[in-house]
Design a protein around this motif. Structure first.
Motif, mmCIF file in Angstrom:
data_model
loop_
_atom_site.group_PDB
_atom_site.id
_atom_site.type_symbol
_atom_site.label_atom_id
_atom_site.label_comp_id
_atom_site.label_asym_id
_atom_site.label_seq_id
_atom_site.Cartn_x
_atom_site.Cartn_y
_atom_site.Cartn_z
ATOM 1 N N THR A 171 0.835 -1.209 0.000
ATOM 2 C CA THR A 171 0.000 0.000 0.000
ATOM 3 C C THR A 171 0.864 1.252 0.000
ATOM 4 O O THR A 171 0.614 2.206 -0.760
ATOM 5 C CB THR A 171 -0.930 0.013 1.234
ATOM 6 N N ILE A 172 1.893 1.271 0.846
ATOM 7 C CA ILE A 172 2.784 2.437 0.915
ATOM 8 C C ILE A 172 3.478 2.685 -0.420
ATOM 9 O O ILE A 172 3.549 3.819 -0.901
ATOM 10 C CB ILE A 172 3.826 2.250 2.046
ATOM 11 N N VAL A 173 3.967 1.607 -1.062
ATOM 12 C CA VAL A 173 4.677 1.744 -2.343
ATOM 13 C C VAL A 173 3.774 2.354 -3.409
ATOM 14 O O VAL A 173 4.136 3.321 -4.090
ATOM 15 C CB VAL A 173 5.206 0.372 -2.828
ATOM 16 N N LEU A 174 2.557 1.817 -3.562
ATOM 17 C CA LEU A 174 1.647 2.304 -4.598
ATOM 18 C C LEU A 174 1.101 3.698 -4.272
ATOM 19 O O LEU A 174 1.005 4.557 -5.151
ATOM 20 C CB LEU A 174 0.484 1.322 -4.782
ATOM 21 N N GLN A 175 0.758 3.922 -3.007
ATOM 22 C CA GLN A 175 0.203 5.232 -2.645
ATOM 23 C C GLN A 175 1.245 6.342 -2.750
ATOM 24 O O GLN A 175 0.916 7.477 -3.087
ATOM 25 C CB GLN A 175 -0.372 5.191 -1.227
ATOM 26 N N GLU A 176 2.520 5.997 -2.503
ATOM 27 C CA GLU A 176 3.579 7.010 -2.670
ATOM 28 C C GLU A 176 3.678 7.437 -4.126
ATOM 29 O O GLU A 176 3.866 8.627 -4.422
ATOM 30 C CB GLU A 176 4.915 6.434 -2.183
ATOM 31 N N MET A 177 3.539 6.478 -5.045
ATOM 32 C CA MET A 177 3.568 6.807 -6.474
ATOM 33 C C MET A 177 2.402 7.735 -6.832
ATOM 34 O O MET A 177 2.567 8.710 -7.583
ATOM 35 C CB MET A 177 3.487 5.532 -7.318
ATOM 36 N N ALA A 178 1.210 7.424 -6.304
ATOM 37 C CA ALA A 178 0.027 8.241 -6.580
ATOM 38 C C ALA A 178 0.194 9.656 -6.015
ATOM 39 O O ALA A 178 -0.134 10.647 -6.679
ATOM 40 C CB ALA A 178 -1.213 7.577 -5.986
ATOM 41 N N ALA A 179 0.742 9.752 -4.795
ATOM 42 C CA ALA A 179 0.956 11.059 -4.178
ATOM 43 C C ALA A 179 1.985 11.868 -4.963
ATOM 44 O O ALA A 179 1.810 13.078 -5.187
ATOM 45 C CB ALA A 179 1.416 10.887 -2.728
ATOM 46 N N ARG A 180 3.045 11.204 -5.400
ATOM 47 C CA ARG A 180 4.095 11.875 -6.180
ATOM 48 C C ARG A 180 3.522 12.413 -7.487
ATOM 49 O O ARG A 180 3.848 13.521 -7.928
ATOM 50 C CB ARG A 180 5.235 10.886 -6.430
ATOM 51 N N LEU A 181 2.653 11.645 -8.111
ATOM 52 C CA LEU A 181 2.015 12.073 -9.357
ATOM 53 C C LEU A 181 1.186 13.334 -9.127
ATOM 54 O O LEU A 181 1.270 14.298 -9.900
ATOM 55 C CB LEU A 181 1.116 10.943 -9.882
ATOM 56 N N GLY A 182 0.398 13.337 -8.060
ATOM 57 C CA GLY A 182 -0.459 14.486 -7.775
ATOM 58 C C GLY A 182 0.312 15.746 -7.474
ATOM 59 O O GLY A 182 -0.040 16.842 -7.937
ATOM 60 N N ILE A 183 1.410 15.620 -6.722
ATOM 61 C CA ILE A 183 2.177 16.798 -6.321
ATOM 62 C C ILE A 183 3.054 17.324 -7.450
ATOM 63 O O ILE A 183 3.103 18.525 -7.716
ATOM 64 C CB ILE A 183 3.029 16.475 -5.074
ATOM 65 N N VAL A 184 3.754 16.436 -8.148
ATOM 66 C CA VAL A 184 4.705 16.864 -9.188
ATOM 67 C C VAL A 184 3.985 17.261 -10.477
ATOM 68 O O VAL A 184 4.241 18.327 -11.043
ATOM 69 C CB VAL A 184 5.736 15.752 -9.485
ATOM 70 N N TYR A 185 3.058 16.421 -10.924
ATOM 71 C CA TYR A 185 2.379 16.681 -12.205
ATOM 72 C C TYR A 185 1.154 17.575 -12.037
ATOM 73 O O TYR A 185 0.718 18.227 -12.980
ATOM 74 C CB TYR A 185 1.978 15.346 -12.839
ATOM 75 N N GLY A 186 0.609 17.578 -10.807
ATOM 76 C CA GLY A 186 -0.533 18.455 -10.534
ATOM 77 C C GLY A 186 -1.850 17.958 -11.075
ATOM 78 O O GLY A 186 -2.812 18.716 -11.201
#
Length: 410
Positions: free
Chosen positions: A49-64
């Protein structure tokens, strides 16, 4: 003075979403049937869960952008894009509507353990006032459309849920050597594979990947990308680990029961009362109510965010189209829960959707977070890809096993 709760929010909402009645029930059955043996499976689920959710969070913050918007933008073929949107929409909306009945029923189970059960007869239907009450609470919070208010309410409920289940687990005075053995020694009991699949499936939730990518960009605006990413990761790690501890606490509590006649957390609460006093009943009931109502709020909210991303609606929680989506999901859940419809067939359908959806959504996520044009220098590292691919393969296997189980082949 720095506010320690300033950067807490999206991760807690994700924990609130995955610790629903399904997770509570699955963890209860795992503890009753196998004691501490399957604690290791919950640890692995939390890591995934942490691995996948970190990717999702990174996408939201970096790509907007959220996951649905990004997938739509990055698929160049209009035909494939249309198929992807239909697949995402149908699975998320129908799946969430199916699980919403279970979420509301879980909240009601928690209340029924404390309050006497009553129904209102309308013609041939028997309506449950408690189902309607849970639905009204969720409706009011979502209709207000204030993200900060929703966030604070859910954070409070998650804390209540965490304290309730953890205190109950401590009260059963578990053998810590056996607990540690269960955590660090992977064992697959005979006929235990389906329970392991269920533990992973109720923790790694597909719609949370959409929800998280959207919530982080609502929470962190301005500042530097690095600072926002650091804050988002800290929020994620703390919240998901806490969620994992709650799930493990439920398994530990259930392991104290000798009887096999326990089907859900409500039964668990009643079974613990003779051994550990009425306090166990009340704490578990509060925890189950909190688990039900938090998931009853996040599931319709996630469905609305996905629809908004797929159709390109304006970013307003109070827009008519946005509200229409979560109202439909919530209403279906309240109706199915309050009229006493047996949710087995609905949940089976949701399992099919979940079994098909997780590998596909994880695949979409892995694809976009490896694109330099999307994340630039923040794209996945080799280590992140190794973990991601292992999780994707596991999701495919678990999805196949879930479908085979639903159709009665195993």
């Amino acid at each position: 003075m720095n506010n320690p709760f300033k950067n807490i929010g999206p991760g807690t909402l994700i924990a609130a979403a995955f610790i629903g009645p399904g997770t509570v029930t699955t963890c209860t059955l795992a503890g009753v049937q196998y004691g501490f043996t399957l604690l290791w499976a919950m640890v692995l689920s939390i890591v995934a869960t942490i691995v996948l959710q970190e990717m999702a969070a990174r996408l939201g913050i970096v790509y907007g952008e959220g996951l649905a918007e990004t997938v739509k933008k990055q698929i160049k073929s209009s035909f494939i894009r249309a198929i992807a949107i239909i697949l995402i929409l149908s699975a998320i909306l129908v799946g969430n509507a199916a699980y919403e009945a279970g979420n509301i029923s879980g909240g009601v189970l928690g209340l029924q353990t404390i309050f006497s059960e009553s129904t209102i007869a309308i013609g041939s239907f028997q309506l449950s006032p408690l189902s309607i009450l849970v639905g009204i609470i969720a409706f009011v919070l979502l209709f207000i459309g204030n993200y900060k208010l929703i966030e604070r309410f859910l954070v409070g409920l998650v804390l209540l849920m965490s304290v309730s289940f953890i205190i109950t687990a401590i009260g059963t005075q578990p053998n810590m050597v056996s607990v540690l053995k269960g955590i660090f020694t992977p064992v697959i009991p005979k006929e235990g594979i389906l329970t392991i699949i269920a533990l992973v499936g109720t923790t790694v939730v597909p719609y949370n990947l959409f929800l998280h990518a959207t919530l982080v960009k609502e929470k962190w605006k301005g500042e530097s990308i690095s600072a926002n990413l650091k804050a988002a990761r800290k929020d994620l790690y703390v919240s998901i680990i806490l969620g994992g501890l709650v799930s493990m606490a439920i398994i530990i509590s259930a392991a104290a029961i000798e009887s096999q006649q326990v089907a859900n957390a409500s039964d668990l609460a009643l079974s613990l009362a003779p051994l550990y006093g009425s306090f166990a009943t009340y704490f578990l009931s509060l925890g189950l109510f909190a688990a039900g109502i938090t998931s009853a709020i996040t599931a319709p909210l996630a469905a609305a965010y996905v629809a908004r991303g797929c159709f390109g609606w304006k970013k307003d929680l109070k827009s008519i189209k946005f509200r229409a989506v979560w109202i439909v999901v919530l209403l279906l859940g309240v109706v199915l829960s309050s009229v006493g419809v047996n949710p087995i067939e609905i949940i089976q359908f949701a399992q099919i959707a979940n079994g098909l959806l997780l590998p596909i959504i994880a695949g979409f996520l892995l694809w976009v977070v490896n694109k330099k044009e999307v994340l630039g220098r923040y794209k996945n590292s080799v280590t992140q890809n190794i973990f991601g691919i292992l999780i994707l393969i596991t999701a495919c296997i678990l999805g196949a096993r879930t479908l085979l189980k639903v159709f009665g082949y195993i």
